[in-house]
Every structure is written in structure tokens, then in C-alpha cells.
Design an enzyme around this catalytic site. Sequence first.
Site, short mmCIF file in Angstrom:
data_model
loop_
_atom_site.label_atom_id
_atom_site.label_comp_id
_atom_site.label_asym_id
_atom_site.label_seq_id
_atom_site.Cartn_x
_atom_site.Cartn_y
_atom_site.Cartn_z
N GLY A 62 0.07 -17.73 15.69
CA GLY A 62 -0.95 -17.78 16.74
C GLY A 62 -1.76 -19.05 16.87
O GLY A 62 -2.16 -19.42 17.96
N GLU A 65 -7.80 -20.57 12.58
CA GLU A 65 -7.24 -19.32 13.08
C GLU A 65 -7.38 -19.26 14.61
O GLU A 65 -8.31 -19.83 15.18
CB GLU A 65 -8.00 -18.12 12.49
CG GLU A 65 -7.32 -17.49 11.30
CD GLU A 65 -6.10 -16.66 11.67
OE1 GLU A 65 -5.43 -16.96 12.68
OE2 GLU A 65 -5.82 -15.70 10.94
N ASP A 66 -6.45 -18.55 15.24
CA ASP A 66 -6.58 -18.29 16.67
C ASP A 66 -7.67 -17.24 16.91
O ASP A 66 -8.54 -17.40 17.74
CB ASP A 66 -5.24 -17.83 17.26
CG ASP A 66 -4.58 -16.72 16.44
OD1 ASP A 66 -5.08 -16.38 15.34
OD2 ASP A 66 -3.55 -16.19 16.89
N ASP A 74 -10.01 -10.71 13.76
CA ASP A 74 -10.15 -9.36 14.32
C ASP A 74 -10.70 -8.44 13.22
O ASP A 74 -11.90 -8.43 12.97
CB ASP A 74 -8.75 -8.96 14.82
CG ASP A 74 -8.67 -7.60 15.44
OD1 ASP A 74 -9.54 -7.26 16.23
OD2 ASP A 74 -7.69 -6.87 15.16
N LYS A 120 -13.87 -11.22 17.06
CA LYS A 120 -14.24 -9.91 17.62
C LYS A 120 -15.24 -9.26 16.66
O LYS A 120 -14.84 -8.57 15.72
CB LYS A 120 -13.01 -9.01 17.73
CG LYS A 120 -11.95 -9.46 18.72
CD LYS A 120 -10.82 -8.42 18.75
CE LYS A 120 -9.63 -8.88 19.53
NZ LYS A 120 -8.46 -8.00 19.37
N PHE A 162 -7.87 -6.36 23.49
CA PHE A 162 -6.66 -7.11 23.16
C PHE A 162 -6.45 -8.23 24.17
O PHE A 162 -6.50 -8.01 25.38
CB PHE A 162 -5.45 -6.17 23.14
CG PHE A 162 -4.22 -6.83 22.62
CD1 PHE A 162 -4.05 -7.05 21.27
CD2 PHE A 162 -3.24 -7.28 23.49
CE1 PHE A 162 -2.92 -7.70 20.79
CE2 PHE A 162 -2.10 -7.92 23.02
CZ PHE A 162 -1.94 -8.13 21.67
N ILE A 163 -6.23 -9.45 23.65
CA ILE A 163 -6.06 -10.61 24.53
C ILE A 163 -4.73 -11.32 24.26
O ILE A 163 -4.17 -11.20 23.17
CB ILE A 163 -7.23 -11.62 24.41
CG1 ILE A 163 -7.38 -12.15 22.96
CG2 ILE A 163 -8.55 -11.01 24.89
CD1 ILE A 163 -8.36 -13.30 22.82
N ASP A 220 -0.17 -13.58 21.32
CA ASP A 220 0.96 -12.90 21.97
C ASP A 220 0.80 -11.39 22.03
O ASP A 220 0.03 -10.79 21.28
CB ASP A 220 2.24 -13.18 21.19
CG ASP A 220 2.25 -12.45 19.85
OD1 ASP A 220 1.26 -12.59 19.10
OD2 ASP A 220 3.23 -11.73 19.56
N ARG A 273 2.30 -16.43 24.57
CA ARG A 273 1.74 -17.53 23.77
C ARG A 273 1.61 -18.83 24.57
O ARG A 273 0.76 -19.65 24.30
CB ARG A 273 2.62 -17.82 22.55
CG ARG A 273 2.64 -16.70 21.52
CD ARG A 273 3.20 -17.22 20.21
NE ARG A 273 3.61 -16.17 19.30
CZ ARG A 273 2.82 -15.54 18.45
NH1 ARG A 273 1.55 -15.82 18.41
NH2 ARG A 273 3.29 -14.61 17.64
P1 IMP Z 1 -6.96 -9.64 11.49
O1 IMP Z 1 -6.19 -9.81 10.21
O2 IMP Z 1 -7.06 -8.19 11.89
O3 IMP Z 1 -8.30 -10.34 11.51
O4 IMP Z 1 -6.08 -10.25 12.65
C1 IMP Z 1 -5.62 -11.50 12.61
C2 IMP Z 1 -4.38 -11.72 13.44
O5 IMP Z 1 -4.02 -10.62 14.28
C3 IMP Z 1 -4.66 -12.85 14.39
O6 IMP Z 1 -4.48 -14.09 13.76
C4 IMP Z 1 -3.66 -12.58 15.49
O7 IMP Z 1 -2.41 -13.12 15.16
C5 IMP Z 1 -3.59 -11.06 15.56
N1 IMP Z 1 -4.53 -10.55 16.61
C6 IMP Z 1 -5.75 -10.00 16.42
N2 IMP Z 1 -6.32 -9.66 17.60
C7 IMP Z 1 -5.43 -10.03 18.55
C8 IMP Z 1 -5.44 -9.96 20.00
O8 IMP Z 1 -6.39 -9.50 20.66
N3 IMP Z 1 -4.33 -10.44 20.62
C9 IMP Z 1 -3.25 -10.96 19.96
N4 IMP Z 1 -3.20 -11.05 18.62
C10 IMP Z 1 -4.29 -10.58 17.93
MG MG Z 2 -3.55 -15.74 13.75
#
Ligand code: IMP
Ligand code: MG
Length: 196
Positions: free
Chosen positions: A67, A121-122, A125, A153, A174-175, A181, A187
Site C-alpha cells: 500500500g 504507512e499508507d 487502521d 482511522k 473503507f477507502i 486497494d 491502487r
Molecule cells: P491495520 O494493521 O489494521 O492498522 O491495517 C493496516 C493495513 O490494512 C494498511 O496498511 C492497509 O494495507 C490495510 N487497510 C486498512 N484500512 C484500509 C482501507 O480503508 N482501505 C484499504 N486498505 C486498508
Molecule cells: Mg499498508
Amino acid sequence: MMFIKCQIRILYICRLFKTLKMIQLHDKQFVPFISAEEIDFAIATMAAQVEADFADEIPVFVGVLNGAFMVVSDFMKHYKKPCEVSFIKLASYEGTESTNEVKQLIGLNQDLSGRTVIVIEDIVDTGNTVLELKELFKKQNVKHFKIATLFFKPEAYKKEVKIDYIGIRIPNKFIVGFGLDYDGLGRNLPEVYQLK
Ligand code: IMP
Ligand code: MG
């Protein structure tokens, strides 16, 4: 009365414009959410903050694939001082949901002991990925460990790990786009869309 009618018309035109710009990825529809200009401004601001905080260091930016590839690229173009880049590949999402399990698909191939590491990081979440990264870099004996993310978020975040640089805070939706993606698609979009 004229003013209210005019406002309603503007709202209607805005909604029509959004519908026209709607996109379909697999089985889901997405509507425009954050423009390319807003994204660029947020990345430039983060790059300037990191530059000011680590003026005397040569940081290593570690992008989290897949991402973060677009964020890393733009971040580095805005960062004007000497720096290095490396990548790590992690995955935790399936479709539009987090699996709560972070898999390391490609590891670090560089000794980063004593270095200033800024993870890029992109999106953050649930925080599962940043927690995994923090544990990983603890073993590496780095000098500084910081996290920069384009999107955050707050309502979904469940961990205690400090996020040092945040580009844009978004609601728990969700984006896709700008590296993010939905099951592999979206992407390449230069702006960000949200689930309709
Ligand atoms: P986390 O581990 O739950 O914080 O999520 C991290 C990864 O989940 C991000 O780096 C993204 O690759 C993916 N992700 C989380 N939220 C989204 C979203 O809204 N759209 C797409 N990918 C997401
Ligand atoms: Mg990521």
C-alpha cells in the site's frame, strides 16, 4: 427564498458530480473522497516535519508494501535532505476487513542497528501492523523508531503505539486509491475514493 433554492441546486449539482465520478471495483462502488491536491499537501507537511525533527541525521524510510509505495515516492520527492529508503512487505487485509493477523511476506534485508528509522504507512487502521513493526524494530536496536502514516482511522485504532506523523485523519470507512486497494484493484487511482 432565492438563496435557499440556489443552495439546494448547488447541493444537487455536487451530488450529481459525485455520482458521475463514481467508480466500480469488483462488486463494490466507490465515490470521490480526498483529492490529489489534499494528499500532496498532507505528504509535503509530513516530510517537512520529519526533516525539521531529524535535521542532523540520515534517516532510513521504511515503506510498508504494497500500500505505501505511492506515499513513499511522493514523501521522498518532498524530503530535501540526505536519506535512504528500504521496503518491507506485510499483509493483514482480506477484501474490506482486517484479518487481525499480520503476515510478513518480504522481510528487511539491511542492518539498521543505530539508524533512525521512519516507517512510512499508507493507512493505520486497527494498529495490528504498526504493533508488529514496533516489535520487529525493537530487535534491530535502532536509534530512533518513528511512524508516519498518510491516513489514520482514530475510531478503528486499538493499540497504544504512538503514531508520530499523521497526514489525514479519516472516519472508519473503507477507502481505495493512492496505493490502497480493494482486493488488488484501485491502487493506481491518483485520488482517494470511499465505499458508497
Ligand atoms: P491495520 O494493521 O489494521 O492498522 O491495517 C493496516 C493495513 O490494512 C494498511 O496498511 C492497509 O494495507 C490495510 N487497510 C486498512 N484500512 C484500509 C482501507 O480503508 N482501505 C484499504 N486498505 C486498508
Ligand atoms: Mg499498508
